[in-house]
Design a protein around this motif. Structure first.
Motif, PDB file in Angstrom:
ATOM      1  N   VAL A 147     -11.067  -2.553  -3.738  1.00  0.00           N
ATOM      2  CA  VAL A 147     -10.663  -2.123  -2.409  1.00  0.00           C
ATOM      3  C   VAL A 147     -11.711  -2.597  -1.407  1.00  0.00           C
ATOM      4  CG1 VAL A 147     -10.234  -0.123  -0.940  1.00  0.00           C
ATOM      5  CG2 VAL A 147      -9.406  -0.146  -3.314  1.00  0.00           C
TER       6      VAL A 147
ATOM      7  N   ARG B  37       1.748  -2.128  -9.712  1.00  0.00           N
ATOM      8  CA  ARG B  37       1.256  -1.084 -10.618  1.00  0.00           C
ATOM      9  C   ARG B  37       2.443  -0.470 -11.369  1.00  0.00           C
ATOM     10  NH1 ARG B  37      -3.575   0.839 -10.868  1.00  0.00           N
ATOM     11  NH2 ARG B  37      -4.065  -0.011  -8.786  1.00  0.00           N
TER      12      ARG B  37
ATOM     13  N   ALA C 238       0.819  -1.210   0.000  1.00  0.00           N
ATOM     14  CA  ALA C 238       0.000   0.000   0.000  1.00  0.00           C
ATOM     15  C   ALA C 238       0.855   1.262   0.000  1.00  0.00           C
ATOM     16  CB  ALA C 238      -0.937   0.008   1.208  1.00  0.00           C
TER      17      ALA C 238
ATOM     18  N   GLU D 183      -7.530  -1.961  -6.588  1.00  0.00           N
ATOM     19  CA  GLU D 183      -6.088  -1.957  -6.322  1.00  0.00           C
ATOM     20  C   GLU D 183      -5.464  -3.186  -6.959  1.00  0.00           C
ATOM     21  OE1 GLU D 183      -5.840  -2.081  -2.104  1.00  0.00           O
ATOM     22  OE2 GLU D 183      -6.718  -4.075  -1.926  1.00  0.00           O
TER      23      GLU D 183
ATOM     24  N   ARG E 270      -4.836   2.912  -1.970  1.00  0.00           N
ATOM     25  CA  ARG E 270      -4.739   2.704  -3.421  1.00  0.00           C
ATOM     26  C   ARG E 270      -4.059   3.905  -4.065  1.00  0.00           C
ATOM     27  NH1 ARG E 270      -5.201   4.011  -8.880  1.00  0.00           N
ATOM     28  NH2 ARG E 270      -6.297   2.409 -10.059  1.00  0.00           N
ATOM     29  N   ASP E 271      -4.400   5.123  -3.632  1.00  0.00           N
ATOM     30  CA  ASP E 271      -3.791   6.356  -4.145  1.00  0.00           C
ATOM     31  C   ASP E 271      -3.427   7.249  -2.959  1.00  0.00           C
ATOM     32  OD1 ASP E 271      -4.334   5.960  -7.103  1.00  0.00           O
ATOM     33  OD2 ASP E 271      -6.387   5.870  -6.303  1.00  0.00           O
TER      34      ASP E 271
ATOM     35  N   HIS F  57     -10.047   3.631 -10.167  1.00  0.00           N
ATOM     36  CA  HIS F  57      -9.453   3.928  -8.866  1.00  0.00           C
ATOM     37  C   HIS F  57     -10.172   3.220  -7.711  1.00  0.00           C
ATOM     38  CE1 HIS F  57     -12.442   7.338  -9.254  1.00  0.00           C
ATOM     39  NE2 HIS F  57     -12.801   6.781  -8.116  1.00  0.00           N
TER      40      HIS F  57
ATOM     41  N   TYR G 231      -6.339  -7.464 -10.481  1.00  0.00           N
ATOM     42  CA  TYR G 231      -6.935  -6.390  -9.694  1.00  0.00           C
ATOM     43  C   TYR G 231      -7.877  -7.002  -8.642  1.00  0.00           C
ATOM     44  CZ  TYR G 231      -5.415  -3.603 -13.698  1.00  0.00           C
ATOM     45  OH  TYR G 231      -4.676  -3.014 -14.695  1.00  0.00           O
TER      46      TYR G 231
ATOM     47  N   ASN H 129      -8.811   5.991  -0.256  1.00  0.00           N
ATOM     48  CA  ASN H 129      -9.261   4.670  -0.704  1.00  0.00           C
ATOM     49  C   ASN H 129      -8.338   3.562  -0.203  1.00  0.00           C
ATOM     50  OD1 ASN H 129      -7.072   5.286  -2.295  1.00  0.00           O
ATOM     51  ND2 ASN H 129      -8.184   5.250  -4.238  1.00  0.00           N
TER      52      ASN H 129
END
Length: 923
Positions: A568, A532, A246, A525, A294-295, A522, A565, A291
């Motif tokens: 989330v 990624r 993460a 994840e 994830r970002d 988005h 994938y 999230n």
């Protein structure tokens, strides 16, 4: 707070505040204080205080718990506030006191183990987990004890009051790290000392911390081989098995106790929102995610300072950075605070610039979940939430005494100052437990470092002029820099309008609506084993084989084949790209068995003779639908494994075979089966030739094939010769009497035997036999043989250091007579050898003429004969000369042979036998 307004505990060690109930009927506060004696270096007294009017008055409860009882900790059950548990100080006694009426009365229970700390079950009020002083963990019921025992090498579960071996279970085979036990929500974590590969890339992990287990998902922080003060943050699936990366290089801060604390903070009240400090290019920066990792993005700094001056801080070169340490004192706010009942409000200590700094810091607040920030103080403060977040209370850090607190009703835009003490107070903490009908703050601290505890109760109900009505609320839309879909939902919250001095009602609902969004990229994840890339796509990592996910399924069944994938966890989006990213069902392929492993339940490769050994078999891949055949030779099946008992000692190869029509796999281990050594005897020559190799043998009973270790101490050596064989060869380089000791180690037993060897350059010897009547009285014990040898030696020659007599064990009785050179022999070795030859001939002649005899007991005379001359060498490498003293003595020795009665030595009558000399060589 007591008549004097202070708690009269004369030496201040610690103070613990607990609110036992939140109902409007009874308002209970419990306080535990301890007296610390600085001269003794320990706690000598404790006092338990109880208030039923929310801190207006306090009652001393020592009579209820025992006037001489010294308490160490106080615990309140999280699922039933009426249940209280007190631990006694283990230096005085081992007990637990339990109350079911908010601490009014207690029942004491004696314990068989020391408890260091307790952890209540979050939902089962009658269960708690206890960590004991002897490094054991026991799960405890309030009325009976049971649980798991965390030993230094094993994890064992049992009932604590009957934790004997027959009642124990071993859920985790092998060794574990003693400090690795973590219990959180639905998970229990145990780290093996020799762990299997983790579900992330094969690297040498140095440390692992469980951050959280919310919503059946595990956050784990792992320090890897190339990291020093940073950790990588991993996030699991809902089973807690498969982890994905993460965030890399999350900073840590060392706490007061020396433990490492991760700079990661979960924002209360908003799912999936976290703030972390990450080290990047030797700088630490603060990042936020909406999230679940994830970002991540940097925090936008405020546009102006407290004075209204513009701040020119442009991303990514400049941003807001926050200190993310939670307070080790549970009654202080720490450097960052949020509250689930006040979603979107974040208060934190921080700075503006290119990186995180601990200088020139201020206090910042966000009212919209981290999108925009404002500065509220130029100095560090502790900040608490009042009335479910409708008001904020700020007090300066406890390093500075103060008489004032500040309150804000508009989310930190304006503050009003209030005095709460006539004398400046070092504020050590505050307890805020707002019920429906009471709004109470309880400050505690001290006027000076030598003063006693001071408690100040503040009822802040009067600052609210009414209860909130519908017109006092407004809607607030959660967003991420304008993006309304957060965790797959458009979430609308109800919050009190800033500046309204109204009190929230009991039925206050913070979430107004949550509408699902269309799934977009988005919301997903990278799945386990995928990374990624720069283009945003998730592709397999170099170490990962995507086909590995099908290993655990059987022929004829199906499994979910990952697309790379996964959604989330807790994301609520629907439709959209969901079908594209969701794993697809596929039939399980046929596979041969793989990954077969074999181990003992205890993880050890040794066991005692005649003891049950339980073997555990693990198989990574086995197709149960295609003719699987698993056989166990000479073993019986039991529920926990495969049990077998060995009847002989030795080293045994244990093997397992798994096979089907597609192939097979096997595993093996080598088990050492031992039992204690009961007897050891060293076999060694009585006389040895200098610089010539001799054999030394240790005979043991019972015989352990290949499982013994021998330690040989030879001569004056300070280090042993170690062998796994019971015989060694050794060369003595020094003349004289040399001591040899052998120690035999088996399991936890060590026995030894010692012999003395005469080392000479040359010697002569005769084999002796005796008249048959001696055999009738031979008890075959070492002491008897020593007595007989001494009688023969004294009868033959008074200069005893030149003769050695060894009586052999067993029947018929036989012995060997050794003739040694005189200690003061001259340099003429040839002459000395000739003298030994002459002495040997004289002795042989006397023995052949029946001139040597002795009386064993009245009426039992024994005659000594010579059997033959031995082949003992008389020539060696170093020449020496001997005197003729021995020859001259022998010329008169037979003029009067002494008579000795053997039984007068009191070593034991004939017929007595010793079981410790059954192998041969006399001692």
């Amino acid at each position: 707070v007591a008549p004097s307004g202070e708690l009269s505990q004369s030496s201040r060690l610690s103070l613990c505040l607990f609110s036992a109930d939140r109902t409007p009927i009874i308002k209970v506060i419990l306080i535990l204080t301890k007296l610390y004696d600085f001269h003794l270096g320990s706690v000598t007294e404790s006092t338990l205080w109880r208030s039923t009017d929310y801190g207006s008055t306090y009652e001393r409860m020592n009579d209820k718990v025992g006037s001489k009882t010294v308490l160490s900790y106080l615990y309140v059950c999280p699922s039933n506030k009426r249940k209280i548990m007190l631990l006694t100080d283990p230096e005085f006694e081992r007990s637990v006191l339990i109350s079911s009426d908010e601490g009014a009365n207690y029942q004491k229970y004696r314990l068989s183990f020391y408890i260091l700390s307790l952890l209540f079950h979050p939902t089962q009020e009658d269960w708690a987990l206890a960590y004991s002083h002897d490094q054991k963990v026991s799960s405890m019921s309030l009325f009976f004890l049971w649980g798991g025992v965390l030993h230094r090498v094993q994890y064992v579960t049992c009932r604590a009051l009957s934790c004997s071996e027959p009642n124990r279970n071993y859920p985790f085979p092998g060794y574990i790290d003693i400090s690795s036990l973590v219990v959180q929500d639905d998970y229990m974590f145990i780290q093996p000392i020799s762990p299997p590969p983790f579900p992330w890339p094969e690297s040498q992990q140095l440390d692992l911390h469980i951050v959280s287990t919310d919503e059946h998902q595990v956050f784990a922080a792992v320090q890897e081989w190339n990291q020093n003060d940073t950790y990588n943050l991993y996030l699991s699936d809902t089973r807690g098995i498969f982890f994905t990366l993460a965030l890399e290089n999350v900073k840590t801060t060392r706490g007061l106790g020396g433990n490492q604390m991760l700079d990661l903070y979960e924002v209360a009240g908003i799912k999936g929102m976290l703030i972390a400090n990450k080290r990047l290019d030797n700088q630490v920066k603060t990042y936020i995610t909406y999230n679940k990792g994830r970002d991540w993005r940097l925090l936008q700094a405020p546009g102006s300072d407290l004075a209204g001056n513009d701040i020119h801080c442009i991303l990514p070169f400049c941003s807001l950075h926050l200190q993310l340490q939670t307070s080790e004192n549970p009654y202080l706010s720490g450097s960052i605070s949020t509250k689930a009942s006040a979603p979107g409000i974040i208060v934190a200590t921080g700075n503006i610039g290119s990186e995180l700094s601990y200088n020139n810091v201020g206090m910042f607040i966000s009212s919209d979940a981290g999108n925009n920030w404002r500065q509220i103080f130029e100095e560090e403060h502790n900040i608490w939430f009042l009335d479910k977040g409708g008001a904020l209370v700020a007090v300066k850090q406890p390093t500075i005494p103060t008489r004032h607190l500040q309150i804000s009703f508009d989310e930190g835009r304006q503050w009003t100052r209030h005095s709460f003490s006539l004398v400046p107070l070092f504020v050590d903490g505050m307890l805020v437990e707002a019920g429906t009908e009471n709004q109470i703050m309880t400050f505690f601290g001290h006027f000076s470092h030598r003063s006693e505890w001071q408690l100040i109760k503040i009822d802040y109900k009067s600052i609210f002029n009414r209860k909130c009505t519908e017109g006092d609320y407004q809607t607030w839309h959660l967003h991420n820099k304008g993006e309304p879909c957060v965790m797959g939902q458009k979430q609308i919250y109800m919050k009190r309008r800033p500046g309204n001095y109204c009190m929230l009602g009991k039925d206050y609902a913070k979430v107004l609506s949550a509408e699902s969004c269309i799934c977009r990229a988005h919301d997903f994840e990278c799945d386990y084993g995928y990374e990624r890339r720069a283009d945003g796509n998730c592709l397999p990592a170099f170490w990962y084989n995507p086909s590995a996910m099908s290993r655990n399924c059987s022929q004829g069944q199906d499994y979910l084949n990952s697309t790379g994938y996964r959604k989330v966890v807790s994301n609520n989006c629907t439709n959209g790209v969901k079908e594209m990213y969701t794993p697809r069902k596929q039939l399980c392929p046929n596979r041969a068995p793989r990954g077969l492993s074999l181990a003992t339940r205890e993880g050890k490769l040794t066991t005692n003779l005649a003891t049950n050994v339980t073997f555990l078999i693990h198989l990574d891949e086995l197709d149960f639908g295609d003719g699987t055949a698993v056989s166990y030779s000479n073993l019986s099946w039991i529920e926990e494994g495969i049990r077998h008992m060995y009847r002989t000692a030795g080293i045994f190869r244990v093997s397992a075979l798994a096979e089907n029509t597609l192939g097979s796999d096997s595993a093996a281990l080598y088990l050492h089966v031992t039992c204690p050594v009961e007897h050891v005897q060293l076999l060694a020559p009585f006389v040895a030739i200098k610089n010539k190799e001799v054999n030394l043998t240790a005979v043991v009973w019972p015989n352990h094939s290949r499982t013994l270790t021998y330690f040989w101490w030879l001569g004056n050596s300070t280090e042993p010769v170690i062998s796994i064989d019971g015989s060694i060869s050794y060369t003595f380089t020094r003349e004289g009497m040399n001591t040899v000791t052998v120690q035999v180690s088996s399991a936890n037993t060590i026995l030894q035997d010692t012999k003395t060897i005469a080392v000479q350059e040359f010697f002569k010897s005769l084999l002796l036999s005796f008249s048959p009547n001696l055999d009738e009285y031979n008890p075959d014990i070492p002491e008897w043989r020593q007595d007989v040898g001494r009688v023969i030696k004294k009868a033959l020659l008074q200069v005893s250091d030149q003769l050695l007599v060894a009586v052999f064990p067993g029947v018929p009785t036989a012995a060997e007579l050794f003739l040694l050179p005189h200690k003061n022999q001259s340099e003429d070795r040839k002459k000395s050898e000739e003298e030994l030859e002459q002495i040997s001939e004289i002795l042989a002649s006397a023995l052949n003429q029946n001139l040597v005899d002795f009386e064993l007991k009245p009426g039992a005379r024994v005659i000594v004969y010579v059997t033959q001359l031995t082949l003992a060498p008389l020539v060696d490498s170093i020449p020496r000369h001997s005197s003729s003293a021995m020859l001259m003595l022998l010329s008169i020795v037979f003029l009067g042979l002494a008579v000795f009665l053997i039984y007068k030595f009191k070593r034991g009558e004939p017929g007595e036998r010793a079981g410790d000399d059954r192998f041969g060589q006399p001692k």
